[in-house]
Design a protein around this motif. Structure first.
Motif, short mmCIF file in Angstrom:
data_model
loop_
_atom_site.label_atom_id
_atom_site.label_comp_id
_atom_site.label_asym_id
_atom_site.label_seq_id
_atom_site.Cartn_x
_atom_site.Cartn_y
_atom_site.Cartn_z
N ASP A 37 10.60 -5.00 2.75
CA ASP A 37 9.29 -4.64 2.22
C ASP A 37 8.29 -5.74 2.57
O ASP A 37 8.39 -6.86 2.08
CB ASP A 37 9.38 -4.45 0.70
CG ASP A 37 8.11 -3.86 0.12
OD1 ASP A 37 7.00 -4.19 0.59
OD2 ASP A 37 8.23 -3.04 -0.82
N GLN A 39 5.34 -6.29 1.64
CA GLN A 39 4.55 -6.79 0.51
C GLN A 39 5.32 -7.81 -0.34
O GLN A 39 4.78 -8.34 -1.30
CB GLN A 39 4.13 -5.64 -0.40
CG GLN A 39 3.18 -4.66 0.22
CD GLN A 39 2.85 -3.54 -0.75
OE1 GLN A 39 3.56 -3.30 -1.71
NE2 GLN A 39 1.75 -2.86 -0.49
N LEU A 40 6.57 -8.06 0.02
CA LEU A 40 7.41 -8.96 -0.77
C LEU A 40 7.89 -10.17 0.03
O LEU A 40 8.92 -10.76 -0.28
CB LEU A 40 8.62 -8.20 -1.33
CG LEU A 40 8.30 -7.01 -2.23
CD1 LEU A 40 9.58 -6.29 -2.61
CD2 LEU A 40 7.55 -7.46 -3.47
N SER A 68 4.71 -9.02 -6.12
CA SER A 68 4.18 -8.79 -4.77
C SER A 68 3.62 -10.09 -4.22
O SER A 68 3.44 -11.07 -4.95
CB SER A 68 3.06 -7.75 -4.84
OG SER A 68 1.96 -8.27 -5.59
N ASP A 69 3.32 -10.09 -2.93
CA ASP A 69 2.68 -11.26 -2.31
C ASP A 69 1.35 -11.57 -3.01
O ASP A 69 1.01 -12.74 -3.20
CB ASP A 69 2.45 -11.03 -0.82
CG ASP A 69 3.74 -11.14 -0.02
OD1 ASP A 69 4.76 -11.64 -0.55
OD2 ASP A 69 3.74 -10.72 1.16
N GLN A 138 3.47 -1.96 -10.38
CA GLN A 138 2.60 -1.30 -9.40
C GLN A 138 3.34 -0.20 -8.65
O GLN A 138 2.76 0.80 -8.29
CB GLN A 138 2.07 -2.31 -8.38
CG GLN A 138 1.17 -3.35 -8.98
CD GLN A 138 0.73 -4.36 -7.95
OE1 GLN A 138 1.54 -4.89 -7.20
NE2 GLN A 138 -0.56 -4.62 -7.91
N ILE A 151 8.03 -3.22 -8.38
CA ILE A 151 7.10 -4.21 -7.83
C ILE A 151 6.02 -4.46 -8.87
O ILE A 151 5.38 -3.51 -9.34
CB ILE A 151 6.48 -3.72 -6.50
CG1 ILE A 151 7.55 -3.16 -5.54
CG2 ILE A 151 5.67 -4.84 -5.86
CD1 ILE A 151 8.74 -4.03 -5.29
N ASP A 153 2.64 -6.99 -10.53
CA ASP A 153 1.42 -7.63 -10.05
C ASP A 153 1.24 -9.08 -10.51
O ASP A 153 0.20 -9.68 -10.27
CB ASP A 153 0.19 -6.80 -10.46
CG ASP A 153 -0.04 -6.74 -11.95
OD1 ASP A 153 0.83 -7.21 -12.74
OD2 ASP A 153 -1.10 -6.22 -12.37
#
Length: 161
Positions: A37, A39-40, A68-69, A138, A151, A153
């Protein structure tokens, strides 16, 4: 015998079926599912650094609340740098994001759940919204062969002992 048109249509259908299979990732353990993923990337880098990759490949079941990032970006740079320097603290913080057992959103009940770090986190659900401490889920129910991930925030910080 099939005519040319029927043969081409059959080959086309087989090709589309195989193409569809290639685009759907095979079920994998949490470590691999989260690892692919984009975003991770920060979470995955820190999991490797803390030596938790094998735990996320284990039999489970586990529930991971993966920041998440964007969540890591919201942390002060000093905090992230300090975590990167202190592997015990990094492992504690990341373990605070992991719960033993599989907890899909359909089974979330308001209350506390014990993390692998040892402290409890408060989880709650209102309609389709799920929160863990002060973090909002999220993207929920990312399925893996050994559990589920959500995931979130924000980065959760365990209470001081």
């Amino acid at each position: 015998m099939m005519n040319k048109t029927a043969q081409l249509l059959t080959l086309g259908a087989i090709s589309l079926t195989l193409l569809g299979c290639a685009n759907t990732p095979a079920p994998a353990p949490l470590a691999d599912t989260l690892g692919r993923d984009a975003q991770l990337s920060t979470f995955n880098r820190l999991v490797d650094q803390a030596g938790l990759r094998d735990s996320l490949r284990g039999a489970g079941p586990l529930t991971v609340f993966a920041p998440s990032d964007e969540a890591f970006t919201a942390l002060p740079a000093k905090t992230l740098e300090a975590l990167s320097q202190d592997s015990a603290q990094l492992k504690a913080v990341l373990s605070y994001h992991i719960v033993a057992g599989k907890l899909p959103t359909a089974e979330v009940k308001n209350g506390n759940v014990k993390t692998l770090q040892g402290a409890n986190v408060a989880i709650s659900k209102a309609g389709s919204y799920v929160t863990v401490e002060d973090a909002m889920v999220q993207r929920a129910d990312v399925a893996a062969t050994n559990g589920v991930a959500h995931i979130i925030d924000r980065v959760l910080v365990p209470p001081k002992k």
